[in-house]
Design a protein around this motif. Structure first.
Motif, PDB file in Angstrom:
ATOM      1  N   GLY A  25      -8.918  -0.442   3.302  1.00  0.00           N
ATOM      2  CA  GLY A  25      -8.192  -1.492   4.005  1.00  0.00           C
ATOM      3  C   GLY A  25      -6.686  -1.356   3.943  1.00  0.00           C
ATOM      4  O   GLY A  25      -5.985  -1.972   4.730  1.00  0.00           O
ATOM      5  N   ASP A  26      -6.176  -0.588   2.968  1.00  0.00           N
ATOM      6  CA  ASP A  26      -4.738  -0.378   2.878  1.00  0.00           C
ATOM      7  C   ASP A  26      -4.462   0.797   1.950  1.00  0.00           C
ATOM      8  O   ASP A  26      -5.366   1.240   1.217  1.00  0.00           O
ATOM      9  CB  ASP A  26      -4.036  -1.634   2.368  1.00  0.00           C
ATOM     10  CG  ASP A  26      -2.625  -1.777   2.915  1.00  0.00           C
ATOM     11  OD1 ASP A  26      -2.118  -2.916   2.997  1.00  0.00           O
ATOM     12  OD2 ASP A  26      -2.018  -0.743   3.282  1.00  0.00           O
ATOM     13  N   THR A  27      -3.256   1.265   1.919  1.00  0.00           N
ATOM     14  CA  THR A  27      -2.874   2.424   1.112  1.00  0.00           C
ATOM     15  C   THR A  27      -2.394   1.963  -0.252  1.00  0.00           C
ATOM     16  O   THR A  27      -1.415   1.223  -0.351  1.00  0.00           O
ATOM     17  CB  THR A  27      -1.748   3.211   1.811  1.00  0.00           C
ATOM     18  OG1 THR A  27      -2.188   3.579   3.121  1.00  0.00           O
ATOM     19  CG2 THR A  27      -1.396   4.454   1.018  1.00  0.00           C
ATOM     20  N   ILE A  28      -3.070   2.403  -1.312  1.00  0.00           N
ATOM     21  CA  ILE A  28      -2.778   1.867  -2.648  1.00  0.00           C
ATOM     22  C   ILE A  28      -1.387   2.263  -3.135  1.00  0.00           C
ATOM     23  O   ILE A  28      -0.783   1.538  -3.924  1.00  0.00           O
ATOM     24  CB  ILE A  28      -3.840   2.298  -3.675  1.00  0.00           C
ATOM     25  CG1 ILE A  28      -3.896   3.819  -3.831  1.00  0.00           C
ATOM     26  CG2 ILE A  28      -5.203   1.743  -3.293  1.00  0.00           C
ATOM     27  CD1 ILE A  28      -4.800   4.272  -4.972  1.00  0.00           C
ATOM     28  N   SER A  29      -0.859   3.377  -2.661  1.00  0.00           N
ATOM     29  CA  SER A  29       0.440   3.821  -3.158  1.00  0.00           C
ATOM     30  C   SER A  29       1.576   2.909  -2.715  1.00  0.00           C
ATOM     31  O   SER A  29       2.691   3.009  -3.217  1.00  0.00           O
ATOM     32  CB  SER A  29       0.716   5.258  -2.718  1.00  0.00           C
ATOM     33  OG  SER A  29       0.702   5.347  -1.313  1.00  0.00           O
ATOM     34  N   ARG A  30       1.301   2.004  -1.797  1.00  0.00           N
ATOM     35  CA  ARG A  30       2.326   1.065  -1.341  1.00  0.00           C
ATOM     36  C   ARG A  30       2.423  -0.161  -2.242  1.00  0.00           C
ATOM     37  O   ARG A  30       3.338  -0.968  -2.097  1.00  0.00           O
ATOM     38  CB  ARG A  30       2.009   0.605   0.073  1.00  0.00           C
ATOM     39  CG  ARG A  30       2.037   1.715   1.117  1.00  0.00           C
ATOM     40  CD  ARG A  30       1.523   1.221   2.446  1.00  0.00           C
ATOM     41  NE  ARG A  30       2.262   0.043   2.905  1.00  0.00           N
ATOM     42  CZ  ARG A  30       1.898  -0.701   3.952  1.00  0.00           C
ATOM     43  NH1 ARG A  30       0.806  -0.390   4.629  1.00  0.00           N
ATOM     44  NH2 ARG A  30       2.614  -1.733   4.317  1.00  0.00           N
ATOM     45  N   TYR A  31       1.480  -0.303  -3.155  1.00  0.00           N
ATOM     46  CA  TYR A  31       1.374  -1.527  -3.941  1.00  0.00           C
ATOM     47  C   TYR A  31       1.362  -1.238  -5.435  1.00  0.00           C
ATOM     48  O   TYR A  31       1.298  -0.100  -5.864  1.00  0.00           O
ATOM     49  CB  TYR A  31       0.082  -2.255  -3.571  1.00  0.00           C
ATOM     50  CG  TYR A  31       0.030  -2.668  -2.130  1.00  0.00           C
ATOM     51  CD1 TYR A  31      -0.569  -1.844  -1.185  1.00  0.00           C
ATOM     52  CD2 TYR A  31       0.594  -3.864  -1.710  1.00  0.00           C
ATOM     53  CE1 TYR A  31      -0.597  -2.200   0.147  1.00  0.00           C
ATOM     54  CE2 TYR A  31       0.558  -4.233  -0.379  1.00  0.00           C
ATOM     55  CZ  TYR A  31      -0.037  -3.398   0.543  1.00  0.00           C
ATOM     56  OH  TYR A  31      -0.068  -3.766   1.852  1.00  0.00           O
ATOM     57  N   CYS A  32       1.397  -2.322  -6.181  1.00  0.00           N
ATOM     58  CA  CYS A  32       1.111  -2.222  -7.600  1.00  0.00           C
ATOM     59  C   CYS A  32      -0.404  -2.263  -7.767  1.00  0.00           C
ATOM     60  O   CYS A  32      -1.078  -3.095  -7.176  1.00  0.00           O
ATOM     61  CB  CYS A  32       1.762  -3.391  -8.336  1.00  0.00           C
ATOM     62  SG  CYS A  32       1.365  -3.433 -10.071  1.00  0.00           S
TER      63      CYS A  32
END
Length: 122
Positions: A25-32
């Motif tokens: 659902g989204d790219t983990i490297s963009r988040y904590c």
């Protein structure tokens, strides 16, 4: 966002495990991203966090024994556990939030959670 953990199991004292958390659902490297654990009748506690820039944070109780990492290409978060102790027995959860910061371990900082995977050390 969906987070699905795997890799838990039963292991002897001193053993090792690697937990995985597949994110969709989204790219983990963009988040904590983080790992938490919980035992019955206890509050969920943070064990490790990794920022979008790759910097990491660990709970004092696990420093030197647990390593958090991520494979951005595969969108997978990992937690490598070494030198396991009986007190590491818990359900381990991965989580995603907007930013870690110095108070990364606060439960309110996280938006999404996985369903958990059991780790038993005996």
């Amino acid at each position: 966002v969906q987070l699905v953990e795997s890799g838990g199991g039963s292991v002897q004292v001193g053993g090792s495990l690697r937990l995985s958390c597949v994110a969709s659902g989204d790219t983990i490297s963009r988040y904590c991203m983080g790992w938490f654990r919980q035992i019955p009748d206890k509050e969920r506690e943070g064990v490790a966090g990794i920022e979008s820039d790759g910097s990491t944070s660990y709970a004092d109780s696990v420093k030197g024994r647990l390593t958090i990492s991520q494979d951005s290409a595969k969108n997978i978060l990992y937690l490598q556990l070494h030198s396991l102790k009986p007190e590491d027995t818990a359900v381990y959860y991965c989580a995603q939030g907007p930013a870690c910061g110095s108070r990364w371990y606060r439960l309110g900082n996280w938006d999404y959670w996985g369903q958990g995977t059991q780790v038993t050390v005996s």
